[in-house]
Design an enzyme around this catalytic site. Structure first.
Site, mmCIF file in Angstrom:
data_model
loop_
_atom_site.group_PDB
_atom_site.id
_atom_site.type_symbol
_atom_site.label_atom_id
_atom_site.label_comp_id
_atom_site.label_asym_id
_atom_site.label_seq_id
_atom_site.Cartn_x
_atom_site.Cartn_y
_atom_site.Cartn_z
ATOM 1 N N SER A 141 0.807 -1.220 0.000
ATOM 2 C CA SER A 141 0.000 0.000 0.000
ATOM 3 C C SER A 141 0.837 1.264 0.000
ATOM 4 O O SER A 141 0.385 2.317 -0.475
ATOM 5 C CB SER A 141 -0.948 0.011 1.209
ATOM 6 O OG SER A 141 -0.208 -0.042 2.419
ATOM 7 N N HIS A 176 1.522 4.574 7.225
ATOM 8 C CA HIS A 176 1.628 5.052 5.851
ATOM 9 C C HIS A 176 2.224 6.455 5.798
ATOM 10 O O HIS A 176 2.032 7.260 6.702
ATOM 11 C CB HIS A 176 0.252 5.053 5.183
ATOM 12 C CG HIS A 176 -0.347 3.686 5.081
ATOM 13 N ND1 HIS A 176 -1.232 3.198 6.021
ATOM 14 C CD2 HIS A 176 -0.175 2.710 4.161
ATOM 15 C CE1 HIS A 176 -1.587 1.972 5.680
ATOM 16 N NE2 HIS A 176 -0.962 1.644 4.561
ATOM 17 N N ASP A 184 -0.731 7.809 9.658
ATOM 18 C CA ASP A 184 -1.482 6.988 10.619
ATOM 19 C C ASP A 184 -0.577 6.070 11.433
ATOM 20 O O ASP A 184 -1.024 5.075 11.977
ATOM 21 C CB ASP A 184 -2.532 6.153 9.881
ATOM 22 C CG ASP A 184 -1.907 5.244 8.823
ATOM 23 O OD1 ASP A 184 -0.663 5.257 8.668
ATOM 24 O OD2 ASP A 184 -2.658 4.517 8.148
#
Length: 258
Positions: A15, A203, A200
């Site tokens: 991600s 990320h 967060d």
């Protein structure tokens, strides 16, 4: 004429790769696409939540076999894993460190080994380490979910996976972008300051991606100057160099002979 017109800069990962193209993260994906415009097609092959175990079957499908003449050449391949592999058991994303190392070597070998059906000696491979984890923010974010989730990553654990990426890059003689150290040092080695670069606890935010972009371009300039954007010409000629009387003479040349 070949079926493709431009070589490729591929980023393959989880991600953190995938989100580099999101609005507000233009310090990474958008900037890469901009500086390599008309030189290399920058491809986002990021898969949220993936680890290297799950990445390998996808990798095999993303990297064309040498026998396929219609496939574009991958000139730069950046592999960016570790953030999910480093999850703490019982997370299904966890990959033991030794297998993580073996998986990275397998990906590199698919491209670098002459025995591989995907062998590409002109591909410049870059391994990128995961950033540090802010366990304070990550724990709070997981506890706020319904139902609450226990902390799934450890600061030192992720550091170990980042160091493993560095070791694999050295052993395989490929380039290495040390995102973990770059982010950590930018915080003054203070975990509670990681929020400057992480959205967060896990990320990257825009500042984090900007730091990655700078480190990536610096690494390319040092290790692989032949594929730095300043040293690549446009795939098709500038308009002033077109043969205006017979434009096809200059516009149907896809690439110079290797």
């Amino acid at each position: 004429m070949a079926a493709h017109v431009q070589d490729v800069f591929m980023l393959f990962g989880d991600s953190i790769t995938q989100e580099g193209w999101e609005p507000g993260h233009n310090a990474f994906g958008q900037r890469l696409t901009h500086v390599y415009a008309r030189k290399l097609d920058v491809l986002n092959r990021g898969f949220s939540g993936y680890n290297t175990d799950w990445g390998i079957p996808v990798f095999e499908q993303c990297i064309a076999k040498t026998s396929d003449p219609s496939a574009p050449k991958i000139r730069v391949l950046a592999i960016w894993f570790g953030a999910n592999d480093a999850c703490i058991l019982p997370s299904p994303q966890h990959v033991p460190l030794a297998r993580f190392v073996a998986n990275l070597k397998q990906m590199v070998g698919m491209v670098k080994s002459p025995a591989s059906p995907r062998y590409s000696p002109t591909t410049r491979i870059i391994l990128i380490s995961p950033p540090p984890v802010d366990t304070f923010v990550r724990r709070a974010e997981l506890q706020a979910r319904d139902p609450p989730i226990a902390l799934d990553r450890g600061f030192e654990v992720t550091q170990g996976y980042a160091e493993a990426v560095r070791d694999v890059a050295k052993e395989e003689d490929v380039a290495f972008v040390d995102v973990w150290t770059a982010v950590w040092e930018a915080t003054g080695k203070d975990e509670r300051s990681l929020s400057k670069f992480l959205s967060d606890g896990l990320h990257l935010n825009e500042q984090g991606y900007q730091l990655v972009y700078q480190e990536l371009i610096k690494t390319i300039a040092t290790k692989y100057p032949d594929v730095h954007y300043d040293n690549l010409g446009p795939t098709f000629p500038p308009w002033a160099e077109i043969d205006w009387e017979n434009p096809s003479n200059s516009l149907y040349t896809v690439r110079k002979a290797d």
